[in-house]
Design an enzyme around this catalytic site. Structure first.
Site, mmCIF file in Angstrom:
data_model
loop_
_atom_site.group_PDB
_atom_site.id
_atom_site.type_symbol
_atom_site.label_atom_id
_atom_site.label_comp_id
_atom_site.label_asym_id
_atom_site.label_seq_id
_atom_site.Cartn_x
_atom_site.Cartn_y
_atom_site.Cartn_z
ATOM 1 N N CYS A 21 72.120 7.185 66.514
ATOM 2 C CA CYS A 21 70.878 6.998 66.783
ATOM 3 C C CYS A 21 70.518 5.476 66.979
ATOM 4 C CB CYS A 21 69.703 7.703 66.059
ATOM 5 S SG CYS A 21 69.616 7.142 64.520
ATOM 6 N N CYS B 106 59.048 2.729 61.670
ATOM 7 C CA CYS B 106 58.597 2.142 62.764
ATOM 8 C C CYS B 106 59.817 1.930 63.844
ATOM 9 C CB CYS B 106 57.664 0.826 62.891
ATOM 10 S SG CYS B 106 56.087 0.942 62.023
#
Length: 382
Positions: free
Chosen positions: A339, A192
């Site tokens: 990222c 998530c």
């Protein structure tokens, strides 16, 4: 087992239910439930189990409350940011219902401690978000003969089921390995944190898990044993898939091969020092390079909307198009890829090394979130 006048008043809406009654409330008070994870799923589960009057609730979590949690982890408040989640959870749950006992287990659940923790509870509810822990919890519950209320969420979709449940005839239902015999390849299914989640979804799924726990404890209704509920929050559609025990299940099939807990990172293909060697650089080392004005290229492999939220002045090359942009990547100096948490950038490095033979790529360990936490907390979190 007796109830004070305050407890009788508190639980009166349960007690007047014909199918529930005082006997059902007594079963709740006598029960011991372990909730693993206090995040999006754990938060509503804990709130409703405590409110319902489950007598003893254990909580397992190693994390601290972060501002990004507050979008969906409704157990916590702004004042809890920075606190261990189990500490904040205990305080809030005791404030909600002083008649229940909350036992915090601060730390990571792993093969060496799972059996000792889980054996002290009647039922386990899994609110985790990674495959190694899901298999670990499942196997520990099977080995200890404990029912397991399962839930998972991703973006707009959720799943709920009950594993290892013994029915009134003493027949044990299927478990997680019957439904998912093998884990997906590492990195195929994002967490998530990487893929996002609609904030209300874990509230829906976690509440369903709490419902299953209460049904198991009290014996009312039909638990989701042998059934997987699939929920689509966007379409508001739900469907149920049936599944059964597999004779080849390695934990409790006809010829079980797993007699004790194993290395679940290895089972799920997660190697901490892989052969294809994704070299990493810590945020502290990265900061020193910035301060020294070192010559390097910085590449952000996130999506454009993430870049717009917060960035480190890197060149944006999203993971899905990184191979097509390989010609823009330097070969004569260090190249640092990042990222959000380091998962996608590590995948990008592996793809670039395999396809083009790069030998100068480094993954920013922990990604931009770690940089914000350790180096520059003034940057916005997401």
């Amino acid at each position: 087992m007796s109830f004070s006048s305050e407890e009788l008043a508190r639980y009166s809406r349960h007690i007047i239910l014909p199918e529930f009654g005082l006997e059902g409330q007594k079963k709740l008070k006598a029960a011991k439930v372990l909730v693993i994870g206090t995040g999006g799923l754990g938060s509503p589960m804990l709130l409703y189990l405590a409110a319902a009057g489950v007598g003893t609730i254990g909580i397992v979590d190693f994390d601290v409350v972060d501002e990004s949690n507050l979008q969906r982890q409704v157990l916590f408040q702004v004042k809890d940011v920075g606190q261990p989640k189990v500490t904040a959870a205990k305080a809030h749950l005791e404030g909600l219902n002083p008649h229940v006992r909350i036992i915090p287990h601060h730390g990571m659940l792993h093969s060496k401690n799972a059996m000792d923790i889980i054996r002290n509870y009647d039922i386990v509810a899994d609110g985790t978000d990674n495959f190694p822990t899901r298999y670990l919890v499942n196997d520990a519950c099977v080995l200890l003969d404990k029912p397991l209320a399962y839930g998972s969420i991703f973006q707009f979709d959720g799943q709920v089921s009950v594993f290892n449940f013994k029915d009134r005839d003493g027949i044990i239902g299927p478990n997680y390995r019957d439904l998912f015999p093998t884990p997906p390849p590492p990195g195929l299914v994002p967490s998530c944190a990487e893929g996002g989640v609609l904030g209300v979804l874990p509230g829906i799924i976690g509440s369903m898990q709490a419902n299953e726990v209460i049904k198991i404890i009290t014996g009312i209704g039909e638990p989701l044993s042998g059934r997987l509920l699939l929920f689509d929050a966007l379409k508001f559609e739900a469907r149920i898939l049936k599944f059964s025990r597999d004779d080849d299940n390695p934990i409790n099939g006809k010829n079980p091969t797993i007699k004790e807990l194993i290395d679940y990172d290895e089972f799920c293909g997660i190697t901490h020092q892989p052969d294809d060697a994704v070299r990493e650089i810590t945020v502290d080392e990265f900061k020193r390079m910035i301060d020294a004005h070192a010559d390097f290229q910085l590449i952000d492999v996130r999506e454009p909307f993430e870049f717009d939220l917060v960035h480190l002045d890197a060149e944006l090359m999203p993971l899905k198009s990184i191979l097509q942009q390989a010609g823009k990547i330097a070969r004569n100096k260090p190249v640092i890829l990042h990222c959000k948490t380091g998962v996608r950038s590590a995948k990008a490095i592996r793809e670039l090394q395999t396809a083009f033979g790069f030998s100068n790529l480094y993954n920013l360990k922990g990604g931009i979130i770690e940089f914000i936490n350790r180096i520059d907390p003034s940057l916005p979190k997401y």
